[in-house]
Design an enzyme around this catalytic site. Structure first.
Site, PDB file in Angstrom:
ATOM      1  N   HIS A  17       0.869  -1.191   0.000  1.00  0.00           N
ATOM      2  CA  HIS A  17       0.000   0.000   0.000  1.00  0.00           C
ATOM      3  C   HIS A  17       0.900   1.233   0.000  1.00  0.00           C
ATOM      4  CE1 HIS A  17      -3.860   2.016   1.810  1.00  0.00           C
ATOM      5  NE2 HIS A  17      -3.137   2.887   1.124  1.00  0.00           N
ATOM      6  N   HIS A  19       1.368   4.899  -2.369  1.00  0.00           N
ATOM      7  CA  HIS A  19       1.006   5.804  -3.466  1.00  0.00           C
ATOM      8  C   HIS A  19       2.286   6.497  -3.921  1.00  0.00           C
ATOM      9  CE1 HIS A  19      -3.313   5.364  -2.607  1.00  0.00           C
ATOM     10  NE2 HIS A  19      -2.902   5.252  -1.345  1.00  0.00           N
ATOM     11  N   HIS A 197      -9.738   1.102  -1.157  1.00  0.00           N
ATOM     12  CA  HIS A 197      -9.586   1.756   0.144  1.00  0.00           C
ATOM     13  C   HIS A 197     -10.959   1.771   0.812  1.00  0.00           C
ATOM     14  CE1 HIS A 197      -5.776   2.978  -1.449  1.00  0.00           C
ATOM     15  NE2 HIS A 197      -5.534   3.909  -0.552  1.00  0.00           N
ATOM     16  N   GLU A 200     -11.303   3.337   6.354  1.00  0.00           N
ATOM     17  CA  GLU A 200     -10.286   4.215   6.954  1.00  0.00           C
ATOM     18  C   GLU A 200     -11.047   5.327   7.666  1.00  0.00           C
ATOM     19  OE1 GLU A 200      -6.480   7.031   5.641  1.00  0.00           O
ATOM     20  OE2 GLU A 200      -7.961   6.457   4.138  1.00  0.00           O
ATOM     21  N   ASP A 278       1.896   3.894   2.943  1.00  0.00           N
ATOM     22  CA  ASP A 278       0.851   4.726   2.351  1.00  0.00           C
ATOM     23  C   ASP A 278       1.438   5.896   1.556  1.00  0.00           C
ATOM     24  OD1 ASP A 278      -1.683   5.607   1.705  1.00  0.00           O
ATOM     25  OD2 ASP A 278      -2.319   6.049   3.735  1.00  0.00           O
ATOM     26  N   ASP A 279       1.704   7.016   2.235  1.00  0.00           N
ATOM     27  CA  ASP A 279       2.282   8.224   1.611  1.00  0.00           C
ATOM     28  C   ASP A 279       3.443   8.685   2.490  1.00  0.00           C
ATOM     29  OD1 ASP A 279       0.137   9.009  -0.577  1.00  0.00           O
ATOM     30  OD2 ASP A 279      -0.968   8.437   1.220  1.00  0.00           O
TER      31      ASP A 279
END
Length: 338
Positions: A17, A19, A197, A200, A278-279
């Protein structure tokens, strides 16, 4: 370095996961902006770093899309992706499955080919030079209409041999998975894996939709699944993989304190939870940062850390031989640290 952090460093990791636009470090963003003659609304790298403070998902997305604007050429996409691969090599990440958001670039009139060619060139080089295997996941933006997703799928058609799966990200609340049921059905007909997604910021109901309407191959995030006992039972029965992102959850106020993170409860319930970044440029950490921070906050032991790593390798979309190799490496690390 403590014994546990040494163990974490040694683990052969799969990141499921990530991005790629969210790995955009401020220094690189300024460099590419300068190369392309773009003026950022920040006067320094330090000012940009200070802006990386968010109260919710939407505040993050606002600056995330702003950062995307500097990406103009194939070289820019290559540089962004290669910077990520070189960084995670130091965390002993051996397999990556990265999302990219073509619609966010198409809206700026950046050709689909420019985006994917730059990203793929870096991924292919990373596999050869850094021994990091990969899968590329094209993600739809859920705040846009399903028609836009269909248009993007049409643009992706010539590149489907290089795209392994399709995801769904961006603002979750008010944009349930059911909004995209038709386009995901079309993706599955083309042989693409699908992931969404869900759970969340959105409710557990969105996870049910991901399972029943979209028929996902895995669930991204899934934190709020724990609010529904029947949903937990379903996820365990299906051995459904959850790609959980601890530092992202903290930064976006999904949890107010990392000590309250649901990962231990997920593992105890038998859920196939994994840890991901994630980021990472925006949320304060790559894979080892996430694992170390979580370990210190909730007291994960070696067995739990090994389970999270095993879940990620087994739950990845890597080739069977690659999984076998990484699982053998994992067993070797476990033996060395016992």
């Amino acid at each position: 370095m403590s014994n546990l952090s040494q163990f974490i460093a040694a683990l052969p990791k799969a990141e499921l996961h990530l991005h790629i636009e969210g790995s955009f470090e401020p220094e690189l963003m300024f460099n590419i902006a300068e190369r392309n003659g773009i003026t950022l609304p920040f006067d320094s790298v330090e000012a940009l770093k200070k802006a990386y403070e968010f109260n919710n998902l939407q505040e993050f997305l606002d600056i995330y899309y702003q950062g995307m604007n500097v990406l103009q050429t194939e070289q820019d996409y290559y540089d962004l992706t290669m910077a990520y691969l070189q960084r995670v090599k130091t965390d002993n990440v051996r397999h990556v499955e990265i999302f990219w958001d073509p619609q966010g670039h198409l809206e700026r009139n950046i050709a689909f080919s420019t985006q994917i060619n730059g990203i793929l060139k870096a991924l292919e080089e990373g596999e050869q030079l850094l021994d990091i295997s990969y899968r590329l996941i094209m993600s739809f933006l859920r705040h846009l209409p399903e028609e836009s997703a269909f248009e993007t799928l049409t643009q992706a058609e010539p590149y489907l041999d290089h795209i392994y799966g399709v995801g769904l990200d961006s603002s979750e609340v008010g944009h349930p998975p059911e909004k995209f049921a038709r386009v995901f059905a079309a993706c599955k007909e083309k042989g693409l894996k699908v992931t969404v997604h869900a759970g969340e910021e959105g409710p557990a109901e969105y996870v049910w939709q991901a399972l029943d309407l979209i028929q996902v191959d895995r669930v991204d995030h899934g934190n709020r699944s724990l609010e529904d006992d029947k949903l937990v039972q379903r996820l365990v029965a299906d051995q459904q993989v959850l790609t959980v992102c601890p530092l992202s959850n903290l930064k976006l106020q999904v949890v107010t304190d990392l000590s309250q993170h649901p990962i231990p409860n997920m593992l105890e319930a038998g859920l196939k939870a994994t840890v991901n970044s994630d980021d990472p440029a925006y949320f304060g950490g790559y894979m080892n940062d996430n694992l170390n921070a979580l370990q210190q906050a909730v007291g994960l032991d070696k067995a739990q850390l090994a389970t999270l790593t095993r879940n990620a390798i087994e739950g990845s979309w890597a080739e069977a031989e690659r999984k076998k190799l990484l699982l053998a490496e994992l067993d070797q690390v476990i033996a060395e640290f016992t």
